[in-house]
Motif scaffolding. Structure first.
Motif, PDB file in Angstrom:
ATOM      1  N   ARG A 193       0.713  -1.404   0.031  1.00 32.66           N
ATOM      2  CA  ARG A 193       0.192   0.035   0.027  1.00 32.66           C
ATOM      3  C   ARG A 193       1.091   1.038  -0.011  1.00 32.66           C
ATOM      4  O   ARG A 193       1.781   1.338   0.940  1.00 32.66           O
ATOM      5  CB  ARG A 193      -0.909   0.120   1.131  1.00 32.66           C
ATOM      6  CG  ARG A 193      -2.043  -1.193   1.091  1.00 32.66           C
ATOM      7  CD  ARG A 193      -3.267  -0.799   2.103  1.00 32.66           C
ATOM      8  NE  ARG A 193      -3.918   0.373   1.615  1.00 32.66           N
ATOM      9  CZ  ARG A 193      -5.000   0.348   0.912  1.00 32.66           C
ATOM     10  NH1 ARG A 193      -5.270  -0.629   0.364  1.00 32.66           N
ATOM     11  NH2 ARG A 193      -5.630   1.418   0.573  1.00 32.66           N
ATOM     12  N   VAL A 194       0.711   2.062  -0.669  1.00 32.16           N
ATOM     13  CA  VAL A 194       1.387   3.524  -0.910  1.00 32.16           C
ATOM     14  C   VAL A 194       0.414   4.550  -0.931  1.00 32.16           C
ATOM     15  O   VAL A 194      -0.656   4.597  -1.742  1.00 32.16           O
ATOM     16  CB  VAL A 194       2.058   3.398  -2.399  1.00 32.16           C
ATOM     17  CG1 VAL A 194       2.794   4.584  -2.480  1.00 32.16           C
ATOM     18  CG2 VAL A 194       3.145   2.209  -2.499  1.00 32.16           C
ATOM     19  N   ASN A 195       0.721   5.803  -0.274  1.00 25.83           N
ATOM     20  CA  ASN A 195      -0.196   6.709  -0.265  1.00 25.83           C
ATOM     21  C   ASN A 195       0.667   8.118  -0.796  1.00 25.83           C
ATOM     22  O   ASN A 195       1.955   8.063  -0.946  1.00 25.83           O
ATOM     23  CB  ASN A 195      -0.687   7.213   1.157  1.00 25.83           C
ATOM     24  CG  ASN A 195       0.322   7.398   2.238  1.00 25.83           C
ATOM     25  OD1 ASN A 195       0.965   8.157   2.031  1.00 25.83           O
ATOM     26  ND2 ASN A 195       0.121   6.867   3.321  1.00 25.83           N
ATOM     27  N   SER A 196      -0.004   9.078  -1.151  1.00 25.22           N
ATOM     28  CA  SER A 196       0.313  10.331  -1.952  1.00 25.22           C
ATOM     29  C   SER A 196       1.232  11.104  -1.171  1.00 25.22           C
ATOM     30  O   SER A 196       2.175  11.738  -1.599  1.00 25.22           O
ATOM     31  CB  SER A 196      -0.994  11.113  -2.329  1.00 25.22           C
ATOM     32  OG  SER A 196      -1.422  11.519  -1.135  1.00 25.22           O
ATOM     33  N   GLY A 198       3.778   9.538   0.835  1.00 23.24           N
ATOM     34  CA  GLY A 198       4.875   8.957   0.679  1.00 23.24           C
ATOM     35  C   GLY A 198       5.048   7.602   1.719  1.00 23.24           C
ATOM     36  O   GLY A 198       5.986   6.929   1.740  1.00 23.24           O
ATOM     37  N   GLY A 199       3.989   7.446   2.486  1.00 17.41           N
ATOM     38  CA  GLY A 199       3.937   6.106   3.302  1.00 17.41           C
ATOM     39  C   GLY A 199       3.600   4.971   2.663  1.00 17.41           C
ATOM     40  O   GLY A 199       2.950   4.946   1.542  1.00 17.41           O
ATOM     41  N   VAL A 200       4.323   3.796   3.026  1.00 18.76           N
ATOM     42  CA  VAL A 200       4.476   2.817   2.290  1.00 18.76           C
ATOM     43  C   VAL A 200       4.416   1.527   3.224  1.00 18.76           C
ATOM     44  O   VAL A 200       4.925   1.551   4.248  1.00 18.76           O
ATOM     45  CB  VAL A 200       5.515   2.734   1.227  1.00 18.76           C
ATOM     46  CG1 VAL A 200       6.927   2.590   2.082  1.00 18.76           C
ATOM     47  CG2 VAL A 200       5.468   1.266   0.516  1.00 18.76           C
ATOM     48  N   SER A 201       3.764   0.242   2.934  1.00 16.01           N
ATOM     49  CA  SER A 201       3.861  -0.764   3.795  1.00 16.01           C
ATOM     50  C   SER A 201       3.730  -1.759   2.922  1.00 16.01           C
ATOM     51  O   SER A 201       3.104  -1.840   1.633  1.00 16.01           O
ATOM     52  CB  SER A 201       2.847  -0.793   4.668  1.00 16.01           C
ATOM     53  OG  SER A 201       1.364  -1.118   4.133  1.00 16.01           O
ATOM     54  N   THR A 202       4.234  -3.028   3.310  1.00 16.30           N
ATOM     55  CA  THR A 202       4.411  -4.309   2.446  1.00 16.30           C
ATOM     56  C   THR A 202       4.009  -5.544   3.305  1.00 16.30           C
ATOM     57  O   THR A 202       4.137  -5.447   4.544  1.00 16.30           O
ATOM     58  CB  THR A 202       5.499  -4.550   1.471  1.00 16.30           C
ATOM     59  OG1 THR A 202       5.509  -5.446   0.544  1.00 16.30           O
ATOM     60  CG2 THR A 202       6.640  -4.799   2.591  1.00 16.30           C
ATOM     61  N   SER A 203       3.616  -6.500   2.653  1.00 13.87           N
ATOM     62  CA  SER A 203       2.971  -7.942   3.295  1.00 13.87           C
ATOM     63  C   SER A 203       3.055  -9.045   2.419  1.00 13.87           C
ATOM     64  O   SER A 203       3.293  -8.840   1.105  1.00 13.87           O
ATOM     65  CB  SER A 203       1.952  -7.680   4.219  1.00 13.87           C
ATOM     66  OG  SER A 203       0.772  -7.767   3.381  1.00 13.87           O
TER      67      SER A 203
END
Length: 208
Positions: A193-196, A198-203
């Motif tokens: 998931r990426v937001n405008s 700059g936050g990002v998470s992965t799984s």
């Protein structure tokens, strides 16, 4: 985790004859000898108990790992990717900035060695502080351990709103003495998931 079926008649379960100092390099050497032979099953039947155990430890999937990075990409490269995907050149030229999201995953065996790895790359562009468009540009995998096979991408999904992108890709790998006789299947996913802002998470979740 599904337990790997016994490869050889009479072979002990993985780890029963394990040497505390056994390494993935040793298991690789055994596996390369078996799976490069004309008859892998016959070659495996000639292994010692210790070598058979090494092979079982080397083939057995134990864990999945994932990682992700987000970095700027060439405006030309990103816009050309969107144009190649059918987007009008004028629209592609109107974005304020473009980025790439690269995710990587790997399946590891009982000895900590890599059985296979897989990758995705997502281009996305912003305009006026909002995400304007997104596109997969790479979804692929490869094997790192003899006896495992890459069966390609199973499915993918991508969903993006004005401020968020959610997407995943699912791959398929399998292990077996020959490609027609799978012992173990793996269907790993890469989700990010990426937001405008700059936050990002992965799984490893198979959901957007």
């Amino acid at each position: 985790m599904a337990v790997l079926a016994v490869l050889l008649a009479g072979a002990s379960p993985a780890g029963a004859n394990a040497d505390p100092g056994a390494t993935n390099e040793q298991a690789l050497a055994v596996a390369e000898g078996v799976f490069s032979s004309f008859d892998p099953l016959a070659a495996a039947s000639e292994l010692s108990a210790f070598e058979a155990d090494l092979l079982m430890q080397g083939l057995t999937l134990d864990a999945e790992t994932v990682a992700v990075t987000v970095s700027p990409v060439s405006e030309v490269v990103a816009r050309e990717a969107f144009i190649a995907g059918g987007q009008h050149a004028a629209a592609a030229a109107s974005y304020d900035a473009c980025f790439s999201r690269e995710a990587a995953g790997a399946g590891k065996n009982l000895l900590g060695g890599v059985l296979y790895d897989y990758y995705t790359t997502l281009y996305y562009c912003s305009k006026g502080g909002k995400i304007a468009t997104a596109k997969w540009t790479r979804q692929t995998g490869q094997v790192r351990f003899p006896g495992w096979y890459y069966d390609g991408k199973v499915t993918d999904q991508i969903d993006f709103s004005a401020r968020n992108i959610g997407g995943f890709t699912q791959f398929k790998f399998h292990a077996g003495p020959v490609s027609q006789l799978p012992i173990q299947n793996a269907y790993p996913c890469l989700r990010t998931r990426v937001n405008s802002s700059g936050g990002v998470s992965t799984s490893s979740s198979c959901s957007v």
